[in-house]
Design an enzyme around this catalytic site. Structure first.
Site, short mmCIF file in Angstrom:
data_model
loop_
_atom_site.label_atom_id
_atom_site.label_comp_id
_atom_site.label_asym_id
_atom_site.label_seq_id
_atom_site.Cartn_x
_atom_site.Cartn_y
_atom_site.Cartn_z
N HIS A 5 11.11 9.20 -3.96
CA HIS A 5 12.41 8.23 -4.05
C HIS A 5 12.17 7.10 -5.17
O HIS A 5 11.48 7.13 -6.03
CB HIS A 5 12.30 7.63 -2.79
CG HIS A 5 11.32 6.66 -2.57
ND1 HIS A 5 10.43 5.90 -2.94
CD2 HIS A 5 10.18 7.05 -1.24
CE1 HIS A 5 9.57 5.37 -2.48
NE2 HIS A 5 9.10 5.97 -1.42
N CYS B 231 -2.34 7.17 4.83
CA CYS B 231 -3.17 6.63 3.81
C CYS B 231 -4.54 7.33 3.42
O CYS B 231 -4.84 6.93 2.35
CB CYS B 231 -3.81 5.22 4.18
SG CYS B 231 -2.39 4.00 4.79
N LYS C 62 10.43 7.23 3.18
CA LYS C 62 11.05 8.26 3.52
C LYS C 62 10.90 8.46 5.07
O LYS C 62 11.93 8.93 5.79
CB LYS C 62 10.41 9.81 2.94
CG LYS C 62 10.76 9.95 1.44
CD LYS C 62 12.23 10.40 1.55
CE LYS C 62 12.23 10.76 -0.38
NZ LYS C 62 13.65 11.37 -0.34
N LYS D 200 9.99 -1.99 2.99
CA LYS D 200 9.53 -1.45 1.93
C LYS D 200 10.32 0.14 2.13
O LYS D 200 10.17 0.83 3.29
CB LYS D 200 8.08 -1.01 2.18
CG LYS D 200 7.22 -0.23 1.08
CD LYS D 200 5.93 -0.09 1.29
CE LYS D 200 5.23 0.56 0.46
NZ LYS D 200 5.31 2.16 0.72
N HIS E 140 8.84 5.55 -6.17
CA HIS E 140 8.09 6.20 -7.26
C HIS E 140 8.78 6.30 -8.64
O HIS E 140 7.91 5.92 -9.55
CB HIS E 140 8.03 7.80 -6.91
CG HIS E 140 7.60 8.11 -5.32
ND1 HIS E 140 8.39 8.25 -4.46
CD2 HIS E 140 6.22 7.77 -4.85
CE1 HIS E 140 7.54 8.70 -3.45
NE2 HIS E 140 6.60 8.43 -3.65
N CYS F 265 -6.51 6.81 9.01
CA CYS F 265 -5.06 6.82 9.15
C CYS F 265 -4.80 8.25 8.27
O CYS F 265 -5.18 8.06 6.84
CB CYS F 265 -4.34 5.53 8.52
SG CYS F 265 -2.54 5.81 8.10
N HIS G 290 1.86 2.13 7.59
CA HIS G 290 2.67 3.27 8.04
C HIS G 290 3.32 3.02 9.36
O HIS G 290 4.23 3.85 9.85
CB HIS G 290 2.05 4.83 8.11
CG HIS G 290 1.79 5.07 6.65
ND1 HIS G 290 0.47 4.86 6.02
CD2 HIS G 290 2.03 5.96 5.82
CE1 HIS G 290 0.52 5.37 5.05
NE2 HIS G 290 1.67 6.22 4.61
N CYS H 128 -1.47 1.80 11.90
CA CYS H 128 -1.70 1.20 10.51
C CYS H 128 -0.60 0.27 10.07
O CYS H 128 0.60 0.44 10.29
CB CYS H 128 -1.56 2.53 9.67
SG CYS H 128 -1.46 2.23 7.75
#
Length: 535
Positions: A23, A135, A317, A314, A26, A132, A160, A157
């Site tokens: 996305h 991560c 996806k 943040k 990145h 996690c 996430h 987490c």
């Protein structure tokens, strides 16, 4: 600054998980690293940009299984169909692309591990903790938050927002605890190693609390998608310990050929390692400790940039806030993508993306501010001087001021890039865009053209604006390479190829050759119809 033809500039991006397509978060990282690499190359340095993909670990295994695939087949598919095309979509000029499933990486990860094991930095032990999968990391209680919605009443987490898994394993451990003081000493001796300053303060505070040894293997009884521990093939390497080593395996670490050994010597330590702030600890704590244990120098700098936010969250996806880069480039083009994310967000801070802001900046700054400036000037040279670069007939104070702004823009932008202040660099360059637009408005060359007695003054004004465009083409080339290539072609290439124009000489006035015929200028930033601006 002097030319540095023998100096190397090595910049890296993180290697990205292939559990999904990229996305714009990145792409933001890729563009920032690419701008730095292109800028240093434009300074005459041996500039090398590395990017790539992280293809091992439990998350990849699970993602592949969920898509009725094997990890390798899934990784191959994502790399070929998503990650490599991304580089073309946003015009990345990388010198290498490393995949952690490549033999050159796997064999030299094993060499590194064996060396640390042989020198006593790795031992066997037991561990129990909260893991996690997202991560690929064990979490302390401080890393967890209270879950919401379906996960209410459960610790999740913080990154996430998903539950962690309680794992108890007998693994191999890296003696990270032995590097608490060496790292603190290193940070003190190298205050610019971690940037920005807020990131440095966070890491130093974390290390001062004391480091614990790091589990660096997983039993194959759990899963087997990873690099074998060389002395114990019943274990595979912890994905982060494997992944971090890409920065040196890609440039020749562990290889026997003299050519690759020289490449490693030339490029390491890396000049700047660009990472997201959520993986800063891996790169600013674990990674330098690994290198110290192996007798290697840490990178010169780790720069932790902020997050891209969409709707205040943040980009993710899994949270459906991810935006594919081509959703932007299909309408606005790669140059506008690169410009917007480098100009709209202070590198190192969080920044919010909005279609409205992108559209407004495209129109005001790129199409009207820069693109229209270039087209007007070159059109006037064609109209009033048959397309031939006119000579100047004595510079007045207003003309000399343009030259001073150009020189300052080049110097300030170069200093900003040196500090990895990418937004500041663009702001410095844009002072020249604004100055040239103001200069034309005040000098009114279209009025001067009406009187033959003003012919010399008209020539001087257009020569001055063409010189300004030359400076802009050089300074903006690392940011918007497609547009600057078009502009340089129109300027007649009278000073040589654009790639050979060095940043530190760009502000030196009077480089255009008079009497050279200009080419026609293709529209740099075409008008976009309103209905397609936010598709």
């Amino acid at each position: 600054m002097p030319s540095n033809p023998g100096k190397s500039f090595y910049v890296t991006t993180p290697i990205f998980y292939v559990n999904d397509a990229p996305h714009i978060g990145h792409a933001y990282t890729e563009v920032a690293a690419d701008v730095l690499a292109r800028w240093h190359r434009q300074r005459g340095e041996n500039s090398f940009l590395l990017t790539g993909t992280d293809e091992h670990g439990e998350k990849i295994l699970r993602t592949a299984a969920a898509n009725q695939s094997t990890p390798k087949v899934w990784a191959d598919k994502l790399v070929e169909e998503a990650w490599l095309p991304l580089l073309e979509t946003i015009d990345i000029d990388n010198q290498d692309f490393i995949r952690t499933t490549e033999p050159r990486h796997e064999r030299n990860v094993q060499k590194f591990l064996q060396h640390l094991y042989d020198t006593g930095f790795i031992y066997r032990g037991s561990y129990e903790g909260n893991y996690c999968v997202g991560c690929e990391e064990y979490k302390t209680e401080a890393d967890l938050i209270d879950g919401q919605g379906d996960f209410a009443g459960i610790s999740v987490c913080a990154i996430h927002s998903k539950p962690v898994e309680k794992l108890q394993e007998t693994n191999y451990f890296f003696k990270l605890s032995e590097f608490t003081q060496p790292l603190l000493d290193f940070y003190e001796a190298n205050p610019k190693f971690i940037q920005p300053e807020s990131a440095r303060n966070e890491v130093v505070a974390f290390v001062r609390r004391g480091l614990e040894d790091l589990s660096i293997s997983r039993s194959k009884e759990k899963f087997d998608w990873g690099i074998d521990i060389p002395w114990d093939e019943s274990h595979i390497t912890y994905v982060w310990f494997d992944a971090l080593l890409n920065y040196i395996t890609a440039i020749g670490y562990g290889e026997e050929s003299a050519e690759l050994q020289q490449k490693f010597a030339d490029l390491w330590p890396a000049s700047v390692q660009v990472v997201g702030k959520d993986i800063l600890r891996f790169h600013a704590v674990i990674w330098p400790a690994m290198l110290m244990a192996a007798g290697l120098s840490p990178a010169n700098q780790v720069f932790g940039h902020g997050w891209l936010l969409v709707g205040g969250e943040k980009m993710s996806k899994s949270k459906l806030t991810g935006i594919a880069p081509n959703q932007i480039t299909d309408t606005f083009g790669s140059d506008a993508f690169r410009y917007y994310f480098m100009k709209a967000i202070a590198f190192g801070q969080d920044g919010s993306f909005s279609w409205e802001d992108l559209s407004a900046r495209y129109q005001a700054e790129l199409a009207n501010g820069f693109g229209n400036l270039a087209s007007r000037v070159i059109a006037m040279v064609h109209r009033y001087f048959d397309g031939v670069v006119p000579e100047e007939f004595g510079l007045e104070a207003v003309d000399l001021h343009v030259a001073e702004v150009a020189k300052a823009a080049a110097q300030n932008a170069d200093a900003a890039i040196e500090a990895v202040a990418i937004q500041d660099a663009l702001n410095s360059i844009w002072t020249l865009v604004d100055e040239l637009n103001n200069y034309i408005t005040v000098q009114e060359p279209w009025v001067l053209a009406k009187s033959p007695e003003n012919k010399e003054r008209l020539a001087t004004v257009l020569n001055t604006t063409l010189e300004g465009l030359r400076v802009l083409a050089v300074l903006l080339n690392p940011f918007i390479p497609k547009a600057t290539a078009k502009l340089w072609a129109a300027l007649g290439d009278s000073v040589g190829e654009l790639a050979t124009q060095q940043i530190q000489n760009a502000g030196n006035w009077g480089q255009l050759t008079t009497g050279v015929t200009l080419g026609q200028l293709e529209a740099l930033f075409p008008r976009i119809e309103a209905e397609s601006e936010t598709k």
